[in-house]
Design a protein around this motif. Structure first.
Motif, PDB file in Angstrom:
ATOM      1  N   ARG A   1      -6.236  -0.303   0.788  1.00 32.61           N
ATOM      2  CA  ARG A   1      -6.569   0.900   0.979  1.00 32.61           C
ATOM      3  C   ARG A   1      -7.449   0.384   1.744  1.00 32.61           C
ATOM      4  O   ARG A   1      -7.748   1.043   3.011  1.00 32.61           O
ATOM      5  CB  ARG A   1      -7.284   1.824  -0.426  1.00 32.61           C
ATOM      6  N   GLU A   2      -8.291  -0.943   1.863  1.00 37.31           N
ATOM      7  CA  GLU A   2      -8.882  -1.588   3.188  1.00 37.31           C
ATOM      8  C   GLU A   2      -8.730  -1.792   4.101  1.00 37.31           C
ATOM      9  O   GLU A   2      -8.817  -1.375   5.202  1.00 37.31           O
ATOM     10  CB  GLU A   2     -10.166  -2.429   2.302  1.00 37.31           C
TER      11      GLU A   2
ATOM     12  N   ARG B   1      -7.553   1.253   6.127  1.00 40.46           N
ATOM     13  CA  ARG B   1      -8.864   1.906   6.730  1.00 40.46           C
ATOM     14  C   ARG B   1      -9.274   1.061   8.333  1.00 40.46           C
ATOM     15  O   ARG B   1      -9.524   1.807   8.989  1.00 40.46           O
ATOM     16  CB  ARG B   1      -9.751   1.741   6.410  1.00 40.46           C
TER      17      ARG B   1
END
Lengths: 239, 239
Positions: free
Chosen positions: A234-235, A238
């Protein structure tokens, strides 16, 4: 970069190899002493521990550990008598191993979940090739791995770069897309870091407990892995 | 002369070795095919029989039967792939063996009864020494035998005189005080007769059935032995 591959060490990371070896050594001691081996004292537990220690010293994968232990402790024994006693030990050892060599709790559901997340899974182990495969089949998890790199495949053991690089090359991914999971910091973590892989320490399986594993993550249970990967990825997206 | 010693063959006389090997070969076939081995047809039973046949041809005690079978049937396979498949076969084979290698019905009570009659028991086998002892321990009957003579002890196999003479010499008895029990007439019966031992054919275990075993007694069940010995010894005393 997102994590696309997880590379596992085998012994003490996927299976509780040392505990199996300890209990099986004690069973072997009981069988050999029951068959008349005289190891100087009548304490089966103590002899079991001694056999386990002999394994560690003599080579944890050795095939002649029982014979060499008998010869060490009973130097005057005739070769045929030594074999008859060692056979009792091996039969008891193999029976215990068959019962006790199992995946750590959480291994199978975690492998299923990681596979379902689209990750490629691999094994990099310092065990000999045939023993590594026997263990994977015994554990019932051989099918999960796209790639199994053993000591025999590169001739090098961890922490050298070769086994890690071989796995990455077979899978066709770059080091920073891979996370290494292993119980032995000096080999698994150090080796994976040296080639640029991310690292997680299998603290739940480590035979000698370490305060500082040097890994990015310390796992108390293998089940923590999918959550860690989700967070990393997820990071990564992003950014 | 009365009978003071019974000399047993091991495989197919005390344990149903061939049946175990047949079933275990089929289990190995299923595991290897399940792991992706392509043996040209999808019939597990047929491949199992082929593996068993390969064993008979290649050497029933061979350790590399699976690898050599894979190489024969998949000549272009890479060595590491062959090992990963063979490992699946060996694990399944060993599991089946552990479950299936057991004494013939009646063996244990018969050994107890013969021991209670004051008879000395021995094994003369063409199996390698360590395998023979492993099998005896596995079967739980190692303690019954005062003497175990294997292929490794004399370098000769039955029907040559050496293994029989070695057993008689260790036990310190003469040939006409001993009865040999074995399933293989050309080896067990012929060899024992040649040194002057009495003979009984383990018809219950014979892999290939024989009309004429050439033995003094033909056993449909090992349990017949104590009665036969009692009869021989009563007659011996009457003379």
């Amino acid at each position: 970069m997102t994590v696309k591959t997880i590379v596992f060490d085998l012994d003490n990371t996927l299976a509780d190899f040392m505990r199996m070896k300890m209990v099986a050594s004690r069973e072997a001691a009981a069988a050999m002493m029951g068959f008349g081996a005289e190891f100087g004292n009548g304490d089966v537990d103590a002899v079991g521990e001694e056999i386990f220690g002999h394994y560690l010293e003599h080579g944890i994968e050795s095939n002649d550990a029982f014979i060499s232990f008998i010869q060490k402790r009973m130097p005057d024994i005739a070769p045929d008598k030594a074999e008859s006693i060692a056979a009792a030990g091996v039969v008891a050892y193999l029976r215990a191993k068959d019962a006790l060599l199992s995946p750590f709790p959480g291994v199978v559901p975690t492998l299923v979940r990681l596979t379902g997340m689209g990750l490629k899974l691999a094994v990099v182990t310092d065990a000999p090739r045939f023993k590594a495969w026997q263990r994977l089949h015994h554990l019932g998890i051989a099918e999960f791995f796209e790639c199994v790199v053993t000591k025999c495949d590169t001739g090098c053991t961890k922490p050298s770069r070769e086994p890690f690089e071989r796995a990455l090359s077979i899978l066709g991914i770059s080091a920073n897309e891979a996370l290494m999971v292993g119980d032995w910091p000096e080999r698994d973590t150090a080796g994976a870091k040296a080639v640029g892989m991310r690292t997680a320490h299998a603290a739940y399986g480590a035979f000698r407990k370490t305060a500082q594993s040097g890994a990015e993550f310390d796992l108390q249970n293998i089940k923590e892995l999918p959550g860690i990967i989700e967070r990393i990825n997820r990071e990564g997206e992003r950014r």
